[in-house]
Design an enzyme around this catalytic site. Structure first.
Site, PDB file in Angstrom:
ATOM      1  N   GLY A   1       0.825  -1.209   0.000  1.00 17.48           N
ATOM      2  CA  GLY A   1       0.000   0.000   0.000  1.00 17.48           C
ATOM      3  C   GLY A   1       0.859   1.258   0.000  1.00 17.48           C
TER       4      GLY A   1
ATOM      5  N   CYS B   1      11.524  -9.272  10.761  1.00 20.96           N
ATOM      6  CA  CYS B   1      10.350  -9.339   9.898  1.00 20.96           C
ATOM      7  C   CYS B   1      10.748  -9.795   8.485  1.00 20.96           C
ATOM      8  CB  CYS B   1       9.696  -7.961   9.850  1.00 20.96           C
ATOM      9  SG  CYS B   1       8.144  -7.975   9.003  1.00 20.96           S
TER      10      CYS B   1
ATOM     11  N   CYS C   1       7.561  -2.442  11.599  1.00 19.84           N
ATOM     12  CA  CYS C   1       7.277  -3.197  10.382  1.00 19.84           C
ATOM     13  C   CYS C   1       5.877  -3.807  10.473  1.00 19.84           C
ATOM     14  CB  CYS C   1       8.343  -4.288  10.296  1.00 19.84           C
ATOM     15  SG  CYS C   1       8.118  -5.464   9.000  1.00 19.84           S
TER      16      CYS C   1
END
Length: 391
Positions: A10, A100, A200
């Site tokens: 996004g 992550c 994250c």
């Protein structure tokens, strides 16, 4: 046509990544990772992932590529959030973004992509990848992004050769303004969207607020250690020069004077200046150490305080990770490198020494606020060779 699954977050970088993959002739699928929706740890009234997944869907629609959302929140909680809470509780400073990438984006997410028939996954990281043949084997190289202000190679310091083989970094050769220009030209909704801040995939959250949801506040003392304290004048007892250079001071409350109180040693990290709420000192106070056992914070005046400076650090044997496995040192060997102990720090001259105790990283110049639990990453010019958790 080879298939690429793009991690559409996004944001503008991943949007342009998807566009560039399509331009390169790949069969592209957009995948949005939903990584957080645990109401037991309320982080804010905003729901950033909803807005982000909507933007990701609109980008996929505009590019005419298939799109789906995958819920990775269970894996994310187990592998990242629980680990973070645990590390802070132990008085260490973890880096969730590095984890992550290792545990979620290039492990769980990569496996999902492979199940969708992907040959590669592509992300919006500002990194570059190259490869060469050595003894009949392909060796992959992870290199810094060309935009010095955006280089994210440090965050990928724990990836493996197997993972690198499957990753593409289409924006790694571009400057940020070029990425925004491409997004504007292609009329992508994310063209002027601000870069995401915060953890994250968790989004907008102040770390202390987030930690206080699970770690209970607990009042303790703030002890100031004088820069001229006798603790810094005593000879250091060590078995080797490497150990001596990596020596960490162990403070007691009796070594200094109480200057205030705090609400939990596990909310603070070495080098921190904000949040101490102690005034009246000629120079600003910085955290020089925390002790979660006694719930004490030790502080010193100015960034030049001797308690903040160290030339060496140790990475325990099981925490040493080589991206370039072919260059891994044997015990007794050493290597000149450039290294950094945090994201955005400029690279510093250092030497690696592999011993039975682990890997010592000895810097040419003393480093500020070496924090246990963070990652040290070492490079040869712009290529990241390996990394490890600071012990």
């Amino acid at each position: 046509m080879k298939r690429v699954v793009v991690g559409l977050s996004g944001g503008v970088d991943s949007s342009v990544t998807a566009y560039l993959c399509k331009e390169m002739g790949y069969d592209v699928i957009g995948l949005f990772m939903k990584n957080w929706h645990d109401d037991s740890v309320t982080i804010s009234d905003e729901c950033p992932w909803l807005e982000d997944s909507n933007d990701a869907m609109l980008v996929a629609e505009k590019l005419g590529i298939p799109f789906q959302t995958v819920d990775l929140s269970k894996a994310y909680k187990e592998k990242i959030v629980d680990y973070m809470f645990n590390e802070y509780q132990e008085g260490r400073t973890p880096n969730p973004d590095v984890l992550c990438n290792r545990e979620i984006k290039f492990d769980v997410f990569l496996k999902i992509a492979e199940n969708l028939g992907a040959d590669y996954v592509a992300t919006g990281h500002y990194c570059r990848k190259s490869s060469f043949e050595k003894e009949g084997k392909t060796i992959y190289q992870l290199k810094a992004g060309l935009d010095n202000n955006k280089d994210q190679s440090y965050f990928l310091c724990q990836v493996s050769q197997n993972q690198l083989a499957k990753i593409l970094f289409p924006v790694g050769n571009l400057q940020k303004e070029d990425v925004r220009r491409i997004a504007t030209e292609q009329n992508l909704i994310t063209a002027n969207k601000k870069d995401s801040q915060g953890l994250c995939f968790i989004g907008k959250v102040r770390l202390p607020d987030f930690l206080q949801q699970k770690l209970q506040p607990k009042q303790g003392d703030i002890i100031e250690i004088d820069a001229n304290s006798s603790i810094y004048k005593k000879p250091i007892e060590a078995n080797s020069e490497l150990e001596k250079l990596s020596h960490k001071y162990n403070y007691q409350a009796a070594d200094g004077k109480k200057v205030g109180e705090h609400n939990g040693a596990h909310f603070f990290t070495k080098g921190q200046r904000k949040g101490l709420a102690v005034g009246g000192t000629p120079l600003p106070l910085f955290v020089i150490d925390t002790d979660v056992e006694t719930n004490t914070i030790y502080v010193g005046q100015s960034k030049q305080h001797p308690g903040l400076k160290r030339r060496g650090l140790l990475v325990k044997p099981h925490e040493v990770h080589w991206v370039r496995t072919d260059l891994a040192l044997a015990i007794g060997e050493k290597m000149k490198v450039a290294a950094r102990i945090r994201y955005r720090q400029k690279l510093e001259h250092a030497e690696l020494h592999l011993t039975h105790q682990g890997l010592y990283v000895i810097f040419e110049n003393p480093q500020n606020a070496i924090a246990e639990g963070q990652f040290v990453a070492w490079y040869d010019d712009d290529e990241l060779l390996g990394s490890g958790v600071i012990a």
